[in-house]
Design an enzyme around this catalytic site. Structure first.
Site, PDB file in Angstrom:
ATOM      1  N   ASP A 186       0.886  -1.159   0.000  1.00 44.74           N
ATOM      2  CA  ASP A 186       0.000   0.000   0.000  1.00 44.74           C
ATOM      3  C   ASP A 186       0.929   1.214   0.000  1.00 44.74           C
ATOM      4  O   ASP A 186       1.458   1.603   1.040  1.00 44.74           O
ATOM      5  CB  ASP A 186      -0.896  -0.016   1.236  1.00 44.74           C
ATOM      6  CG  ASP A 186      -1.882   1.138   1.259  1.00 44.74           C
ATOM      7  OD1 ASP A 186      -2.201   1.679   0.174  1.00 44.74           O
ATOM      8  OD2 ASP A 186      -2.335   1.513   2.357  1.00 44.74           O
TER       9      ASP A 186
ATOM     10  N   GLU B 141      -1.094  -1.230  -4.904  1.00 39.71           N
ATOM     11  CA  GLU B 141      -2.349  -0.531  -5.144  1.00 39.71           C
ATOM     12  C   GLU B 141      -2.134   0.592  -6.150  1.00 39.71           C
ATOM     13  O   GLU B 141      -1.174   1.359  -6.040  1.00 39.71           O
ATOM     14  CB  GLU B 141      -2.894   0.038  -3.832  1.00 39.71           C
ATOM     15  CG  GLU B 141      -4.288   0.617  -3.971  1.00 39.71           C
ATOM     16  CD  GLU B 141      -4.852   1.029  -2.628  1.00 39.71           C
ATOM     17  OE1 GLU B 141      -5.739   0.334  -2.131  1.00 39.71           O
ATOM     18  OE2 GLU B 141      -4.388   2.052  -2.088  1.00 39.71           O
TER      19      GLU B 141
ATOM     20  N   ASP C  16      -3.085   0.784   6.954  1.00 39.49           N
ATOM     21  CA  ASP C  16      -2.133   0.685   5.839  1.00 39.49           C
ATOM     22  C   ASP C  16      -1.584  -0.738   5.733  1.00 39.49           C
ATOM     23  O   ASP C  16      -1.447  -1.287   4.638  1.00 39.49           O
ATOM     24  CB  ASP C  16      -0.974   1.673   6.021  1.00 39.49           C
ATOM     25  CG  ASP C  16      -1.436   3.121   6.044  1.00 39.49           C
ATOM     26  OD1 ASP C  16      -2.317   3.470   5.231  1.00 39.49           O
ATOM     27  OD2 ASP C  16      -0.929   3.889   6.874  1.00 39.49           O
TER      28      ASP C  16
END
EC number: 3.1.21.10
Length: 157
Positions: free
Chosen positions: A7, A67, A140
């Site tokens: 992430d 991501e 996260d």
């Protein structure tokens, strides 16, 4: 198959390693890479790079799932996130790893069944789907687990 999920962020980057052994998914590790906003950006990027490199060397992933990012209305924030993604992608390239990108809504839909799930819903579902994740409290870190999970269950490798 071992997937490193990321992430991406400049201030608080989540990472997770999830493996698929036969038909079973196994959570191996995860963490947060925090940088100090007072440090020069090149030092922050170098810290992200060197810390992720240690993760790659320890877990030997076959692939990295990251991501996709959207362009924020704040162009400075988007640019800094782009720097972090560039540092990460450079490291992925240096180790000749395959990479897949996933939209946030795709990850949310895969994990919760709803593409606009809230962070607490994501965290709850990750804990249900993968044993060993019960101690994860940071969104996260949970997102990184979810990204790796999405890569494995969608067979996008």
């Amino acid at each position: 198959m071992i997937i490193l999920g990321i992430d991406p962020a400049l201030g608080s980057l989540g990472w997770a390693v999830v493996a698929k052994e036969t038909a079973q998914l196994k959570y191996l590790a995860s963490g947060i890479i925090r940088t100090n906003s007072k440090d020069a950006i090149h030092h922050r990027l170098a810290f992200i790079n060197s810390t992720l490199e240690k993760v790659i060397l320890e877990y030997q992933p076959n692939m990295v799932a990251i991501e996709e990012t959207f362009v924020n209305t704040n162009s400075v924030t988007s640019l800094k996130l782009g720097y972090a993604r560039g540092a990460i992608m450079s490291l992925i390239g240096r180790y000749n790893l395959d990479m897949r990108e996933f939209k946030p809504n795709t990850v949310k839909k895969t994990v919760t069944g709803y593409g606009h799930a809230e962070k607490d819903q994501m965290l709850h579902m990750i804990k249900l789907l993968l044993s060993g994740t019960a101690l994860i409290t940071n969104s996260d870190e949970a997102d990184a687990v979810a990204i790796a999970y999405t890569c494995l269950v969608t067979k996008n490798y």
